[in-house]
Design an enzyme around this catalytic site. Structure first.
Site, PDB file in Angstrom:
ATOM      1  N   ASP A  96       0.854  -1.187   0.000  1.00 17.56           N
ATOM      2  CA  ASP A  96       0.000   0.000   0.000  1.00 17.56           C
ATOM      3  C   ASP A  96       0.892   1.240   0.000  1.00 17.56           C
ATOM      4  OD1 ASP A  96       0.979   0.205   2.559  1.00 17.56           O
ATOM      5  OD2 ASP A  96      -0.895  -0.288   3.544  1.00 17.56           O
ATOM      6  N   SER A  97       0.299   2.407  -0.100  1.00 15.80           N
ATOM      7  CA  SER A  97       1.081   3.631  -0.280  1.00 15.80           C
ATOM      8  C   SER A  97       1.400   4.353   1.015  1.00 15.80           C
ATOM      9  CB  SER A  97       0.313   4.598  -1.182  1.00 15.80           C
ATOM     10  OG  SER A  97      -0.862   5.053  -0.509  1.00 15.80           O
ATOM     11  N   GLY A  98       0.748   3.972   2.112  1.00 11.42           N
ATOM     12  CA  GLY A  98       0.886   4.715   3.364  1.00 11.42           C
ATOM     13  C   GLY A  98      -0.264   5.667   3.600  1.00 11.42           C
ATOM     14  N   PHE A 100      -3.492   5.130   4.059  1.00 12.86           N
ATOM     15  CA  PHE A 100      -4.404   4.739   5.128  1.00 12.86           C
ATOM     16  C   PHE A 100      -3.773   4.954   6.496  1.00 12.86           C
ATOM     17  CE2 PHE A 100      -6.395   1.804   8.123  1.00 12.86           C
ATOM     18  CZ  PHE A 100      -7.722   2.163   7.965  1.00 12.86           C
ATOM     19  N   ASP A 150      -2.858   8.364  -1.681  1.00  8.66           N
ATOM     20  CA  ASP A 150      -4.174   8.996  -1.704  1.00  8.66           C
ATOM     21  C   ASP A 150      -4.534   9.485  -0.308  1.00  8.66           C
ATOM     22  OD1 ASP A 150      -4.413   6.417  -0.561  1.00  8.66           O
ATOM     23  OD2 ASP A 150      -6.550   6.368  -1.018  1.00  8.66           O
ATOM     24  N   GLN A 193     -11.741   7.056  -4.641  1.00  6.97           N
ATOM     25  CA  GLN A 193     -12.289   7.526  -3.372  1.00  6.97           C
ATOM     26  C   GLN A 193     -13.613   8.249  -3.638  1.00  6.97           C
ATOM     27  OE1 GLN A 193     -11.349   6.791  -0.415  1.00  6.97           O
ATOM     28  NE2 GLN A 193      -9.193   6.230  -0.506  1.00  6.97           N
ATOM     29  N   GLY A 220     -11.493   3.810   0.915  1.00  3.24           N
ATOM     30  CA  GLY A 220     -12.415   4.590   1.736  1.00  3.24           C
ATOM     31  C   GLY A 220     -13.622   3.829   2.220  1.00  3.24           C
ATOM     32  N   ASP A 270      -8.019  -7.480   1.073  1.00  3.49           N
ATOM     33  CA  ASP A 270      -7.014  -7.678   2.116  1.00  3.49           C
ATOM     34  C   ASP A 270      -7.568  -7.172   3.435  1.00  3.49           C
ATOM     35  OD1 ASP A 270      -5.336  -5.068   3.283  1.00  3.49           O
ATOM     36  OD2 ASP A 270      -6.491  -4.664   1.467  1.00  3.49           O
ATOM     37  N   CYS A 308     -13.184 -28.387   8.791  1.00  3.55           N
ATOM     38  CA  CYS A 308     -11.959 -27.775   8.275  1.00  3.55           C
ATOM     39  C   CYS A 308     -10.836 -28.802   8.256  1.00  3.55           C
ATOM     40  CB  CYS A 308     -11.569 -26.584   9.153  1.00  3.55           C
ATOM     41  SG  CYS A 308     -10.051 -25.739   8.623  1.00  3.55           S
ATOM     42  N   CYS A 310      -7.537 -27.896   7.808  1.00  6.38           N
ATOM     43  CA  CYS A 310      -6.261 -27.191   7.952  1.00  6.38           C
ATOM     44  C   CYS A 310      -5.361 -27.913   8.964  1.00  6.38           C
ATOM     45  CB  CYS A 310      -6.478 -25.734   8.359  1.00  6.38           C
ATOM     46  SG  CYS A 310      -6.838 -25.466  10.121  1.00  6.38           S
ATOM     47  N   CYS A 313      -6.700 -27.780  12.622  1.00 14.31           N
ATOM     48  CA  CYS A 313      -7.862 -28.624  12.917  1.00 14.31           C
ATOM     49  C   CYS A 313      -7.551 -30.111  12.802  1.00 14.31           C
ATOM     50  CB  CYS A 313      -9.021 -28.250  11.994  1.00 14.31           C
ATOM     51  SG  CYS A 313      -9.698 -26.610  12.356  1.00 14.31           S
ATOM     52  N   HIS A 339      -5.349 -21.063  11.192  1.00 15.42           N
ATOM     53  CA  HIS A 339      -6.717 -21.508  10.903  1.00 15.42           C
ATOM     54  C   HIS A 339      -7.545 -20.406  10.240  1.00 15.42           C
ATOM     55  CE1 HIS A 339     -10.723 -23.206  11.345  1.00 15.42           C
ATOM     56  NE2 HIS A 339     -11.077 -22.037  11.853  1.00 15.42           N
TER      57      HIS A 339
END
Length: 380
Positions: A96-98, A100, A150, A193, A220, A270, A308, A310, A313, A339
């Site tokens: 990401d760009s920073g 947020f 942004d 945005q 946003g 994400d 599950c 995984c 589990c 998990h």
């Protein structure tokens, strides 16, 4: 004409929704979409090794430009050969760009046309981040997908403020594109945005599409608005984005939001949610949220989720994992984190199959019923 480092291939559109099955080709490999991306804020997904992430099927991970700039520093990572080499991850990485993080530092920031001045959250030192600086850092990191710098305005900001904000973000996006020094090796995405205002989202999308980025994000959201408001914004925003390029919804990781985002045409997601709640003993299961630290699991020798398969589990009981968490043993955090990440990666795999089968709405209804989803009490 040069080939873009990031390419999107549309494989199939679901008949009854806006969902799309595809794949994204990057310099470090190809991953299927829709895809959930585990977050490795400081060049590590908390408590998980790169080998474990590969094992669970994570096709791409996210790292944080702001935090890596502060420590260990982008120059050091560049000397190490870039982020892939530094953290021993040979698959795609998005940074990401920073923007947020600057949003989250509202009490100490000052936004101008040049960029943002704010206080370093570690030592209080004065810092300055601009579109050009965000590009330079990400170029040093060597990520496959970079994000434009942004401003992420609060969802309920007044119209006039959001209008000024998106216009500045568009100018910043153009500056960042010009400052991008490795366009043949790293793809740069624009971020749409506009809070909840349809005309501003439309203007933001138009501005960014004119710059011909290889991919676009919807930013946003997941910043305090309701689930219904998020879906409404996606309903009128996602159709504005090019069909031949990836669409990324930033910061979203709740199960219902992932499915609803896919229904509205989103390809990438994400969120820190699965690992953050895992460290508190909260687990995502096919029957809904399970807080393994609760006393009712003290003598429960079954798996976290009987449905599950995984590593957690297959090998460890609720009682044992509860003991680890109550005893502050790190292994407990690793098991619940694994998990939860596995749960979301597998959820997206099932969503992709539902797109193939043209049954995504049925899948959503069945999932929500089994998950015991209660809107008044978030079940993740």
């Amino acid at each position: 004409m040069s080939v873009q480092p990031i390419q999107y291939r549309l494989i199939k559109k679901e008949k009854h929704t806006g969902a799309r099955l595809g794949e994204i080709i990057t310099p470090h490999g190809t991953f299927p979409t829709p895809m959930f991306m585990p977050v490795g804020t400081q060049a590590t997904v908390k408590t998980q090794s790169p080998e474990e992430l590969k094992e669970m099927g994570a096709g791409i991970i996210l790292a944080n430009t702001y935090h890596l700039w502060l420590r260990p520093g982008d120059d050091l990572i560049a000397k190490a050969g870039g982020l892939h080499q530094f953290m021993n991850w040979d698959q795609p990485i998005l940074t990401d760009s920073g923007g947020f993080q600057v949003y989250s530092l509202a009490d100490s920031r000052n936004i101008t046309e040049k960029g943002v001045t704010f206080k370093n959250h570690l030592n209080g030192a004065k810092m300055f981040l601009s579109p050009e600086k965000a590009m330079a850092i990400q170029n040093h990191l060597g990520s496959d997908i970079m994000m434009s710098f942004d401003e992420c305005p609060q969802f309920y900001q007044p119209y006039d403020y959001v209008k000024q904000s998106i216009e500045r973000t568009s100018r910043w996006a153009e500056r960042g594109l010009k400052a991008h020094s490795r366009p043949q090796e790293q793809g740069l995405f624009g971020i749409v945005q506009g809070a909840g205002f349809e005309d501003l989202r439309r203007q933001s999308a138009k501005d960014l599409i004119s710059l011909d980025f290889p991919g676009y994000a919807v930013g946003g959201l997941a910043v305090g608005e309701s689930h219904e408001e998020m879906n409404a914004v996606l309903d009128f925003t996602t159709p504005l984005l090019p069909e031949n390029k990836p669409r990324y919804l930033m910061g979203v990781g709740a199960s219902d939001s992932l499915i609803d985002g896919v229904i509205r045409g989103i390809d990438m997601f994400d969120c820190v949610l699965p690992t953050r709640i895992a460290r508190n003993g909260t687990c995502m299961t096919s029957q809904g949220r399970l807080v393994v630290k609760n006393a009712q699991y003290a003598e429960d020798f079954g798996p976290l989720d009987p449905n599950c398969d995984c590593y957690t589990c297959q090998n460890y009981s609720r009682a044992y994992i509860r003991h680890l968490h109550k005893a502050d043993e790190t292994f407990g955090l690793r098991l619940t984190s694994y998990h939860n990440l596995y749960f979301l990666v597998q959820l997206m795999k099932k969503v992709r199959q539902a797109i193939i089968d043209d049954s995504l709405l049925e899948f959503r209804a069945d999932f929500m019923e089994k998950y015991g989803y209660n809107r008044s009490k978030r079940n993740f």
